[in-house]
Design an enzyme around this catalytic site. Sequence first.
Site, PDB file in Angstrom:
ATOM      1  N   GLY A  50       0.796  -1.080   0.154  1.00  0.00           N
ATOM      2  CA  GLY A  50       0.111   0.189  -0.242  1.00  0.00           C
ATOM      3  C   GLY A  50       0.732   1.362   0.421  1.00  0.00           C
ATOM      4  O   GLY A  50       0.718   2.160   0.758  1.00  0.00           O
ATOM      5  N   SER A  66       1.728   3.292  -3.102  1.00  0.00           N
ATOM      6  CA  SER A  66       1.777   4.048  -4.039  1.00  0.00           C
ATOM      7  C   SER A  66       1.053   6.243  -3.703  1.00  0.00           C
ATOM      8  O   SER A  66       2.016   6.664  -4.221  1.00  0.00           O
ATOM      9  CB  SER A  66       0.901   4.118  -5.153  1.00  0.00           C
ATOM     10  OG  SER A  66      -0.041   3.824  -4.352  1.00  0.00           O
ATOM     11  N   ASP A  88      -2.815  -7.310  -5.466  1.00  0.00           N
ATOM     12  CA  ASP A  88      -4.025  -6.772  -3.900  1.00  0.00           C
ATOM     13  C   ASP A  88      -4.042  -7.489  -2.600  1.00  0.00           C
ATOM     14  O   ASP A  88      -3.547  -8.958  -2.829  1.00  0.00           O
ATOM     15  CB  ASP A  88      -5.639  -7.260  -4.685  1.00  0.00           C
ATOM     16  CG  ASP A  88      -6.447  -6.900  -4.034  1.00  0.00           C
ATOM     17  OD1 ASP A  88      -6.692  -6.918  -2.782  1.00  0.00           O
ATOM     18  OD2 ASP A  88      -7.295  -6.756  -4.072  1.00  0.00           O
ATOM     19  N   VAL A  89      -3.691  -6.518  -1.697  1.00  0.00           N
ATOM     20  CA  VAL A  89      -2.611  -8.025  -0.611  1.00  0.00           C
ATOM     21  C   VAL A  89      -4.354  -8.703   0.327  1.00  0.00           C
ATOM     22  O   VAL A  89      -4.416  -9.666   1.066  1.00  0.00           O
ATOM     23  CB  VAL A  89      -2.712  -6.858   0.851  1.00  0.00           C
ATOM     24  CG1 VAL A  89      -1.762  -5.967   0.784  1.00  0.00           C
ATOM     25  CG2 VAL A  89      -4.289  -5.864   1.150  1.00  0.00           C
ATOM     26  N   ASN A 116       1.287  -2.080   5.417  1.00  0.00           N
ATOM     27  CA  ASN A 116       1.016  -0.993   5.601  1.00  0.00           C
ATOM     28  C   ASN A 116      -0.259  -0.791   4.628  1.00  0.00           C
ATOM     29  O   ASN A 116      -1.466   0.192   5.429  1.00  0.00           O
ATOM     30  CB  ASN A 116       1.557   0.210   4.974  1.00  0.00           C
ATOM     31  CG  ASN A 116       1.323   1.662   5.246  1.00  0.00           C
ATOM     32  OD1 ASN A 116       1.217   2.290   5.899  1.00  0.00           O
ATOM     33  ND2 ASN A 116       0.205   2.061   3.702  1.00  0.00           N
ATOM     34  N   SER A 162      -3.096   1.338  13.798  1.00  0.00           N
ATOM     35  CA  SER A 162      -4.038   3.212  14.305  1.00  0.00           C
ATOM     36  C   SER A 162      -4.506   2.972  15.457  1.00  0.00           C
ATOM     37  O   SER A 162      -4.562   1.985  16.065  1.00  0.00           O
ATOM     38  CB  SER A 162      -5.475   2.867  13.598  1.00  0.00           C
ATOM     39  OG  SER A 162      -6.058   4.664  13.040  1.00  0.00           O
ATOM     40  N   TYR A 191     -13.727  -0.620  10.677  1.00  0.00           N
ATOM     41  CA  TYR A 191     -12.351  -0.158  10.247  1.00  0.00           C
ATOM     42  C   TYR A 191     -11.442  -0.542  11.518  1.00  0.00           C
ATOM     43  O   TYR A 191      -9.960  -0.872  12.324  1.00  0.00           O
ATOM     44  CB  TYR A 191     -11.551   1.199   9.934  1.00  0.00           C
ATOM     45  CG  TYR A 191     -10.669   1.991  10.280  1.00  0.00           C
ATOM     46  CD1 TYR A 191      -8.959   0.949   9.002  1.00  0.00           C
ATOM     47  CD2 TYR A 191     -10.218   3.008  11.212  1.00  0.00           C
ATOM     48  CE1 TYR A 191      -8.591   2.025   9.123  1.00  0.00           C
ATOM     49  CE2 TYR A 191      -9.092   3.432  11.069  1.00  0.00           C
ATOM     50  CZ  TYR A 191      -8.271   3.045  10.348  1.00  0.00           C
ATOM     51  OH  TYR A 191      -6.865   3.032  10.018  1.00  0.00           O
ATOM     52  N   LYS A 200      -8.276  -2.728  12.852  1.00  0.00           N
ATOM     53  CA  LYS A 200      -6.921  -2.189  13.526  1.00  0.00           C
ATOM     54  C   LYS A 200      -7.179  -2.887  14.857  1.00  0.00           C
ATOM     55  O   LYS A 200      -5.918  -3.437  15.271  1.00  0.00           O
ATOM     56  CB  LYS A 200      -7.365  -0.753  13.619  1.00  0.00           C
ATOM     57  CG  LYS A 200      -7.224  -0.520  12.513  1.00  0.00           C
ATOM     58  CD  LYS A 200      -5.763  -0.620  11.543  1.00  0.00           C
ATOM     59  CE  LYS A 200      -5.363  -0.435  10.020  1.00  0.00           C
ATOM     60  NZ  LYS A 200      -4.253  -0.490   9.561  1.00  0.00           N
ATOM     61  N   ILE A 257      -2.760  11.750  10.164  1.00  0.00           N
ATOM     62  CA  ILE A 257      -1.404  11.599   9.366  1.00  0.00           C
ATOM     63  C   ILE A 257      -2.145  12.075   8.382  1.00  0.00           C
ATOM     64  O   ILE A 257      -2.744  11.917   8.141  1.00  0.00           O
ATOM     65  CB  ILE A 257      -0.479  10.638   9.196  1.00  0.00           C
ATOM     66  CG1 ILE A 257      -0.572   9.881  10.348  1.00  0.00           C
ATOM     67  CG2 ILE A 257       0.088  10.824   8.531  1.00  0.00           C
ATOM     68  CD1 ILE A 257       0.582  10.172  11.887  1.00  0.00           C
TER      69      ILE A 257
HETATM   70  P1  NAP Z   1      -4.019   6.369   1.385  1.00  0.00           P
HETATM   71  O1  NAP Z   1      -3.138   7.075   1.551  1.00  0.00           O
HETATM   72  O2  NAP Z   1      -5.913   5.532   1.041  1.00  0.00           O
HETATM   73  O3  NAP Z   1      -3.205   5.539   0.965  1.00  0.00           O
HETATM   74  C1  NAP Z   1      -3.527   3.810   0.479  1.00  0.00           C
HETATM   75  C2  NAP Z   1      -2.165   2.595  -0.011  1.00  0.00           C
HETATM   76  O4  NAP Z   1      -2.390   1.466   0.375  1.00  0.00           O
HETATM   77  C3  NAP Z   1      -2.718   3.514  -1.981  1.00  0.00           C
HETATM   78  O5  NAP Z   1      -1.633   3.389  -1.803  1.00  0.00           O
HETATM   79  C4  NAP Z   1      -3.343   2.333  -1.985  1.00  0.00           C
HETATM   80  O6  NAP Z   1      -3.493   1.501  -3.705  1.00  0.00           O
HETATM   81  C5  NAP Z   1      -3.227   0.865  -1.192  1.00  0.00           C
HETATM   82  N1  NAP Z   1      -3.897  -0.535  -1.333  1.00  0.00           N
HETATM   83  C6  NAP Z   1      -5.244   0.330  -1.071  1.00  0.00           C
HETATM   84  N2  NAP Z   1      -5.953  -0.977  -0.530  1.00  0.00           N
HETATM   85  C7  NAP Z   1      -5.600  -1.864  -0.984  1.00  0.00           C
HETATM   86  C8  NAP Z   1      -5.048  -3.346  -1.097  1.00  0.00           C
HETATM   87  N3  NAP Z   1      -6.220  -3.693  -1.098  1.00  0.00           N
HETATM   88  N4  NAP Z   1      -3.934  -3.980  -1.332  1.00  0.00           N
HETATM   89  C9  NAP Z   1      -2.823  -3.262  -1.876  1.00  0.00           C
HETATM   90  N5  NAP Z   1      -2.500  -2.169  -1.622  1.00  0.00           N
HETATM   91  C10 NAP Z   1      -3.433  -1.252  -1.512  1.00  0.00           C
HETATM   92  O7  NAP Z   1      -4.599   5.895   3.699  1.00  0.00           O
HETATM   93  P2  NAP Z   1      -2.794   5.611   4.520  1.00  0.00           P
HETATM   94  O8  NAP Z   1      -4.032   7.153   4.831  1.00  0.00           O
HETATM   95  O9  NAP Z   1      -2.036   6.256   3.564  1.00  0.00           O
HETATM   96  O10 NAP Z   1      -3.176   4.830   5.067  1.00  0.00           O
HETATM   97  C11 NAP Z   1      -2.351   3.926   4.743  1.00  0.00           C
HETATM   98  C12 NAP Z   1      -2.411   2.580   6.413  1.00  0.00           C
HETATM   99  O11 NAP Z   1      -2.030   3.377   7.545  1.00  0.00           O
HETATM  100  C13 NAP Z   1      -3.419   2.030   6.292  1.00  0.00           C
HETATM  101  O12 NAP Z   1      -3.859   0.315   7.327  1.00  0.00           O
HETATM  102  C14 NAP Z   1      -4.565   2.792   7.374  1.00  0.00           C
HETATM  103  O13 NAP Z   1      -5.879   1.964   7.681  1.00  0.00           O
HETATM  104  C15 NAP Z   1      -3.324   3.452   8.475  1.00  0.00           C
HETATM  105  N6  NAP Z   1      -3.787   4.511   8.959  1.00  0.00           N
HETATM  106  C16 NAP Z   1      -3.577   5.707   8.689  1.00  0.00           C
HETATM  107  C17 NAP Z   1      -3.681   6.845   9.396  1.00  0.00           C
HETATM  108  C18 NAP Z   1      -4.012   8.421   8.377  1.00  0.00           C
HETATM  109  O14 NAP Z   1      -4.068   9.288   9.467  1.00  0.00           O
HETATM  110  N7  NAP Z   1      -3.903   8.603   7.357  1.00  0.00           N
HETATM  111  C19 NAP Z   1      -4.677   7.244  11.205  1.00  0.00           C
HETATM  112  C20 NAP Z   1      -3.970   6.022  10.830  1.00  0.00           C
HETATM  113  C21 NAP Z   1      -3.768   4.874  10.195  1.00  0.00           C
HETATM  114  P3  NAP Z   1      -4.311   1.323  -4.211  1.00  0.00           P
HETATM  115  O15 NAP Z   1      -5.597   1.838  -3.981  1.00  0.00           O
HETATM  116  O16 NAP Z   1      -3.607   1.558  -5.827  1.00  0.00           O
HETATM  117  O17 NAP Z   1      -4.496  -0.234  -3.317  1.00  0.00           O
END
Ligand code: NAP
Length: 259
Positions: free
Chosen positions: A14, A16, A64-65, A91, A143, A157, A161, A190
């Site tokens: 994840g 990109s 796809d994970v 991730n 998270s 969600y 987590k 974040i």
């Molecule tokens: P994001 O900006 O939406 O990016 C998600 C990434 O995961 C993208 O590269 C997406 O690309 C990929 N992805 C989604 N579904 C996938 C799948 N089935 N297989 C492979 N890749 C997949 O998300 P983010 O905010 O960076 O979050 C990343 C991680 O951090 C997640 O686990 C989220 O729960 C955790 N998190 C985020 C926050 C925050 O504040 N942002 C806070 C706590 C935890 P594609 O759609 O092309 O697959």
Amino acid sequence: MLSSIKGCNVLVTGASKGIGKGIARVFAAQGANVLITARREKEVKNSAAELRDAGGSVQHCVADVGRWEDVQRMVDTMVETFGGLDILCSNAGIYPQTKMADMDMEEWDRVLGTNLKGAFMCVKAAMPELGKSGRGRVILTSSITGPVTGFPGWTHYGASKSGQLGFLKTAAMELAPLNVTINAVQPGNIITEGLEGLGEDYLATMAASIPLKRLGSVEDIGNAALFFASQEAAYITGQAIVVDGGQILPESVEALEEM
Ligand code: NAP
């Protein structure tokens, strides 16, 4: 200063965009070889090119994970590309926001299938190569939502987590004989493309509720992952660290106002 991870082979799912891309950037800047994955080819290919342009040894793989065949192919690609796997950053995650009354079973399964079953499948597929490494590491992106806090619309969600943290306790025991550790980072809010989609009002409200008065950066999470990947963290396993600027600390609105 932490010991070098230069030359280590790192797989970030994840990646990109968002936190995963930030983790990849931090590891690549330390001289690691990094394979980034996501489902959409154009995005993950472009991100790998961007990280290479910045001097990193970075390749990409479309996977796809939530699909076991993809996860196995992802690990095979890692070995074919870099010769092995030392550090898995699991991730990839999704966070559609839907209250229970409106949530259908497909959405529940999709979130649990990606965030929890996906993490399990990545760890399972990576185990043999991590074992060969001799210094194998797994870092999960969990998270605060679920294990520590709640937010309407995120029952699935939060369950996924929290589930990751339950998973990692026993996984740590099963991985220990391979000299592989597994730990988790629990980000607060974040700034990522995904979070930006929740709107400016949401972002401003969140920043105001954080004692350090800012949302986290993707590098804040990458640096915590880097610590778990370092030699200095070799004796830590089955643990989780909250990286949230103090977000979970205030016991009430009054507590924040007293600051
Ligand atoms: P994001 O900006 O939406 O990016 C998600 C990434 O995961 C993208 O590269 C997406 O690309 C990929 N992805 C989604 N579904 C996938 C799948 N089935 N297989 C492979 N890749 C997949 O998300 P983010 O905010 O960076 O979050 C990343 C991680 O951090 C997640 O686990 C989220 O729960 C955790 N998190 C985020 C926050 C925050 O504040 N942002 C806070 C706590 C935890 P594609 O759609 O092309 O697959």
